[in-house]
Write a protein that holds these residues in place. Sequence first.
Motif, PDB file in Angstrom:
ATOM      1  N   SER A  98      13.921  -8.574   9.821  1.00 22.13           N
ATOM      2  CA  SER A  98      12.571  -8.062   9.608  1.00 22.13           C
ATOM      3  C   SER A  98      12.361  -6.735  10.322  1.00 22.13           C
ATOM      4  N   SER A 100       8.851  -5.534   9.909  1.00 25.21           N
ATOM      5  CA  SER A 100       7.422  -5.691  10.171  1.00 25.21           C
ATOM      6  C   SER A 100       6.942  -7.040   9.645  1.00 25.21           C
ATOM      7  N   GLN A 110       3.178 -11.393   5.116  1.00 31.26           N
ATOM      8  CA  GLN A 110       4.171 -10.568   4.441  1.00 31.26           C
ATOM      9  C   GLN A 110       5.193 -10.148   5.483  1.00 31.26           C
ATOM     10  N   THR A 112       8.392  -7.889   5.926  1.00 32.36           N
ATOM     11  CA  THR A 112       9.193  -6.811   5.359  1.00 32.36           C
ATOM     12  C   THR A 112      10.430  -6.654   6.224  1.00 32.36           C
ATOM     13  N   ASP A 114      15.045  -5.584   6.152  1.00 29.28           N
ATOM     14  CA  ASP A 114      16.243  -5.049   5.521  1.00 29.28           C
ATOM     15  C   ASP A 114      17.121  -6.195   5.038  1.00 29.28           C
ATOM     16  N   PRO A 123      15.127  -2.324   1.699  1.00 28.54           N
ATOM     17  CA  PRO A 123      13.953  -3.049   2.186  1.00 28.54           C
ATOM     18  C   PRO A 123      13.383  -3.978   1.111  1.00 28.54           C
ATOM     19  N   VAL A 124      12.910  -5.139   1.546  1.00 24.17           N
ATOM     20  CA  VAL A 124      12.197  -6.075   0.676  1.00 24.17           C
ATOM     21  C   VAL A 124      11.007  -6.623   1.459  1.00 24.17           C
ATOM     22  N   THR A 125       9.982  -7.028   0.740  1.00 25.35           N
ATOM     23  CA  THR A 125       8.829  -7.684   1.356  1.00 25.35           C
ATOM     24  C   THR A 125       8.717  -9.077   0.764  1.00 25.35           C
ATOM     25  N   ASP A 127       6.682 -12.597   0.571  1.00 25.22           N
ATOM     26  CA  ASP A 127       5.402 -13.260   0.796  1.00 25.22           C
ATOM     27  C   ASP A 127       5.666 -14.691   1.256  1.00 25.22           C
TER      28      ASP A 127
END
Length: 187
Positions: A98, A100, A110, A112, A114, A123-125, A127
């Motif tokens: 992560s 953030s 959420q 976010t 790597d 990067p992905v976020t 939920d």
Amino acid sequence: MSTTTSPTLAELTGTYTVDVAHSTIGFVARHAMVTKVRGAFNEFEGAGYLDGGDVSKSHVKVTIQAASIDTRNEQRDGHLRSNDFLDMEKYPTITFASTSVKQVDAENFQVTGDLTIKDVTKPVTIDFEYQGAATDPFGNHRIGFEGSVAINRKDWNVTWNAALETGGVLVSDKITLEFEISAIKNA
């Protein structure tokens, strides 16, 4: 008469380790454009820190063993381990770290970070929905989260496919990653 209340987020602050025996990291892909194939990774580890007072200070890291892929079909699993897909001989792990964490509301977050697959990091976020907290019969303090994110596998150089005679392709580009996480607070 006594009542029980759920712990507040601030009361949950601490370092946690993913309980692999009670967690699942899975995926879903379309097959032959007509159905979905589900699979999971059976070997992974993860840990993180939850700051209930300031969620933005929270973080998590997960490492998945690519060879542990399991779709309940030995031939397909072998193909997924090959250089056509995950190339696990050259890239034995998939990682997420992560960058953030954001609290959307009382139950939704959420995360976010790597995601690294085949030495490609993007990067992905994800939920996540908070599922609750409990003390199990062994005295472990647990928290649970469920989440998912859709990715395009080609973004990570997972590009093999086969054209179908009727049009379309054998494997969808879109893959949904699914997480059902039970984590135990470290002593």
